[in-house]
Design an enzyme around this catalytic site. Structure first.
Site, PDB file in Angstrom:
ATOM      1  N   ASN A  39       0.820  -1.085   0.038  1.00  0.00           N
ATOM      2  CA  ASN A  39       0.182   0.440  -0.205  1.00  0.00           C
ATOM      3  C   ASN A  39       0.892   1.257   0.483  1.00  0.00           C
ATOM      4  O   ASN A  39       0.393   1.598  -1.135  1.00  0.00           O
ATOM      5  CB  ASN A  39      -0.388  -0.105   1.339  1.00  0.00           C
ATOM      6  CG  ASN A  39      -2.493  -1.216   0.544  1.00  0.00           C
ATOM      7  OD1 ASN A  39      -3.232  -0.359  -0.046  1.00  0.00           O
ATOM      8  ND2 ASN A  39      -2.052  -2.357   1.846  1.00  0.00           N
TER       9      ASN A  39
ATOM     10  N   LEU B 182      -2.460   3.156  17.962  1.00  0.00           N
ATOM     11  CA  LEU B 182      -2.280   4.108  18.461  1.00  0.00           C
ATOM     12  C   LEU B 182      -3.218   4.912  19.293  1.00  0.00           C
ATOM     13  O   LEU B 182      -4.226   4.282  19.818  1.00  0.00           O
ATOM     14  CB  LEU B 182      -2.147   4.893  17.318  1.00  0.00           C
ATOM     15  CG  LEU B 182      -1.472   4.643  16.253  1.00  0.00           C
ATOM     16  CD1 LEU B 182      -1.649   5.709  14.832  1.00  0.00           C
ATOM     17  CD2 LEU B 182       0.195   5.233  16.553  1.00  0.00           C
TER      18      LEU B 182
ATOM     19  N   HIS C 164      -7.718  -1.397   6.258  1.00  0.00           N
ATOM     20  CA  HIS C 164      -8.666  -2.522   6.236  1.00  0.00           C
ATOM     21  C   HIS C 164      -9.326  -3.688   6.043  1.00  0.00           C
ATOM     22  O   HIS C 164      -9.656  -2.819   4.389  1.00  0.00           O
ATOM     23  CB  HIS C 164      -9.741  -2.449   7.569  1.00  0.00           C
ATOM     24  CG  HIS C 164      -9.671  -3.844   8.119  1.00  0.00           C
ATOM     25  ND1 HIS C 164      -8.868  -4.126   9.374  1.00  0.00           N
ATOM     26  CD2 HIS C 164     -10.781  -4.110   8.197  1.00  0.00           C
ATOM     27  CE1 HIS C 164      -9.582  -5.137   9.648  1.00  0.00           C
ATOM     28  NE2 HIS C 164     -10.027  -5.450   9.053  1.00  0.00           N
TER      29      HIS C 164
HETATM   30  C1  GRF Z   1      -3.454  -4.399   4.232  1.00  0.00           C
HETATM   31  O1  GRF Z   1      -3.917  -6.146   3.725  1.00  0.00           O
HETATM   32  C2  GRF Z   1      -3.762  -4.052   5.252  1.00  0.00           C
HETATM   33  O2  GRF Z   1      -5.487  -3.548   4.454  1.00  0.00           O
HETATM   34  C3  GRF Z   1      -3.806  -4.553   6.202  1.00  0.00           C
HETATM   35  O3  GRF Z   1      -2.093  -5.026   6.762  1.00  0.00           O
HETATM   36  C4  GRF Z   1      -1.985  -5.104   5.514  1.00  0.00           C
HETATM   37  C5  GRF Z   1      -1.185  -4.294   4.717  1.00  0.00           C
HETATM   38  O4  GRF Z   1      -0.568  -4.684   3.410  1.00  0.00           O
HETATM   39  N1  GRF Z   1      -3.749  -3.518   7.399  1.00  0.00           N
HETATM   40  P1  GRF Z   1       1.272  -3.770   3.315  1.00  0.00           P
HETATM   41  O5  GRF Z   1       2.326  -3.875   3.971  1.00  0.00           O
HETATM   42  O6  GRF Z   1       1.051  -2.203   2.048  1.00  0.00           O
HETATM   43  O7  GRF Z   1       1.306  -4.705   1.700  1.00  0.00           O
END
Ligand code: GRF
Length: 190
Positions: free
Chosen positions: A18, A95, A111
């Site tokens: 992400n 947090l 999420h």
């Molecule tokens: C994602 O599935 C996000 O929704 C969750 O943790 C994962 C993180 O993935 N909170 P990345 O580190 O962004 O690849």
């Protein structure tokens, strides 16, 4: 007049897909935000490498972040850097209300479920076991209660009869990576 890009801090704990998606979008001329700071609670998070490759300042926070004084220090750094939003992207720490208070309505999270369903961990496994027709992802404001803040956007992903956890996870992650940059751009604009 060219408007200055809004500065964003991203908090991570792991692989950082992400984060990467947010950075890629921010590199576009037309994008209204830039990732100015990446914070990880894990020294070896792969996402830190992605940040460094993109010349983004990184910081690793340790156990001492449990102390209010350390939380205040980080909040001050982010405020002095003029950070407009904090994006949690796979950040596995909760947090404290004390920290949240410094950035009211300015911390968001992604999420991997269609909230309010399946807060917490193992979301896709639980969705498959419950024979849900859809899973997906949600972007929401971060509040005191885990995965319970006001919802900003959701993307549904179909669960197929023969789906495996891995396949579903992969399809949802792809949507997460698309949704997060779009939502952030919209938020910055509003
Ligand atoms: C994602 O599935 C996000 O929704 C969750 O943790 C994962 C993180 O993935 N909170 P990345 O580190 O962004 O690849």
């Amino acid at each position: 007049m060219i408007k200055e890009k809004a500065k964003i801090a991203v908090f991570i704990s792991g692989r950082g897909t992400n984060l990467k998606a947010l950075i890629l979008r921010s590199n576009k001329k037309t994008c209204n935000y830039k990732i100015a700071y990446v914070i990880s609670n894990k020294r070896n998070a792969a996402g830190l490498k992605i940040a460094k490759k993109n010349q983004i300042i990184t910081k690793v926070i340790s156990q001492s972040f449990l102390k209010k004084i350390e939380q205040k220090k980080l909040a001050k750094i982010l405020i002095n850097k003029n950070i407009k939003f904090i994006c949690l992207a796979g950040f596995m720490k909760i947090l404290s209300p004390y920290f949240l208070n410094f950035f009211k309505n300015r911390i968001i999270n992604i999420h991997p479920s269609l909230l309010p369903k399946y807060k917490g961990l193992n979301t896709h496994k639980r969705a498959i076991e419950a024979k849900e027709k859809f899973s997906g992802c949600t972007i929401h404001y971060v509040s005191k209660k885990l995965d319970s803040g006001k919802i900003i956007a959701k993307k549904k992903v179909k669960i197929f009869k023969k789906d495996t956890l891995k396949k579903l996870e992969k399809r949802v992650l792809k949507e997460e990576n698309k949704l997060y940059p779009l939502v952030l751009e919209k938020l910055v604009r509003s």
